[in-house]
Scaffold this motif. Sequence first.
Motif, short mmCIF file in Angstrom:
data_model
loop_
_atom_site.label_atom_id
_atom_site.label_comp_id
_atom_site.label_asym_id
_atom_site.label_seq_id
_atom_site.Cartn_x
_atom_site.Cartn_y
_atom_site.Cartn_z
N ARG A 22 9.18 6.24 6.40
CA ARG A 22 7.96 5.78 7.07
C ARG A 22 6.75 6.50 6.49
NH1 ARG A 22 10.79 6.63 12.37
NH2 ARG A 22 12.07 4.78 12.56
N ASN A 23 5.63 5.81 6.46
CA ASN A 23 4.35 6.36 6.02
C ASN A 23 4.35 6.90 4.59
OD1 ASN A 23 3.27 5.81 8.59
ND2 ASN A 23 4.10 7.74 9.37
N LEU A 24 5.14 6.29 3.74
CA LEU A 24 5.10 6.66 2.32
C LEU A 24 3.87 6.03 1.67
CD1 LEU A 24 8.83 6.17 1.25
CD2 LEU A 24 7.62 8.32 1.56
N PRO A 25 3.32 6.65 0.63
CA PRO A 25 2.18 6.03 -0.06
C PRO A 25 2.55 4.64 -0.56
CG PRO A 25 2.59 8.25 -0.90
CD PRO A 25 3.72 7.91 0.03
N GLY A 26 1.69 3.68 -0.32
CA GLY A 26 1.92 2.32 -0.77
C GLY A 26 2.78 1.50 0.17
N HIS A 27 3.13 2.07 1.32
CA HIS A 27 3.97 1.35 2.28
C HIS A 27 3.29 0.06 2.72
CE1 HIS A 27 6.84 0.73 5.51
NE2 HIS A 27 5.82 0.54 6.34
N GLY A 28 4.01 -1.04 2.62
CA GLY A 28 3.48 -2.32 3.05
C GLY A 28 2.60 -3.01 2.03
N LYS A 29 2.40 -2.39 0.88
CA LYS A 29 1.56 -2.98 -0.17
C LYS A 29 2.47 -3.57 -1.27
CE LYS A 29 -2.10 0.36 0.60
NZ LYS A 29 -2.77 1.53 0.05
N PRO A 30 1.98 -4.60 -1.95
CA PRO A 30 2.81 -5.16 -3.03
C PRO A 30 2.95 -4.17 -4.18
CG PRO A 30 0.66 -6.22 -2.95
CD PRO A 30 0.73 -5.30 -1.77
N LEU A 31 4.06 -4.29 -4.87
CA LEU A 31 4.30 -3.43 -6.03
C LEU A 31 3.36 -3.81 -7.15
CD1 LEU A 31 8.20 -3.42 -6.18
CD2 LEU A 31 6.71 -1.59 -5.37
N GLU A 32 2.90 -2.83 -7.90
CA GLU A 32 2.07 -3.08 -9.07
C GLU A 32 2.99 -3.14 -10.28
OE1 GLU A 32 -1.25 -0.46 -9.53
OE2 GLU A 32 -1.63 -0.44 -7.36
#
Length: 126
Positions: A22-32
């Motif tokens: 939980r709460n990792l950087p980039g959580h819930g964002k699309p992969l680059e």
Amino acid sequence: MAILSWLAEQRIEEAMRKGEFRNLPGHGKPLELEDMTGVPEELRMSFKIMKNAGLLPEELQLRAECATLENLLAACHDGGGEKRQLGRRLTEKKLRLEELLRQRGLDGSAAFAQYGEQIRMRLDTE
């Protein structure tokens, strides 16, 4: 190998239960995802490793410096010493690049020439 995969899955599931993801950087964002279609397949992994380490291959650094010097020369209105100095630096960089490509056997490669053209176009747009 199957036991290692099973063990990895068990540890991942345990970490998920504990909430460690939980709460990792980039959580819930699309992969680059990186578009490496212009990079020859045999160079992709080494370029990826170098990029992740914050390094660029010397030929890419030289190409970027040449593009910068060419832009500076185009913008230079001084017909005197500054323009000559920039021209000299550009010539030195281009000679070093040619020598480097010759040493690596890439000066006659059609695939590398095409890749080089793609890099030049990308550097010119930046």
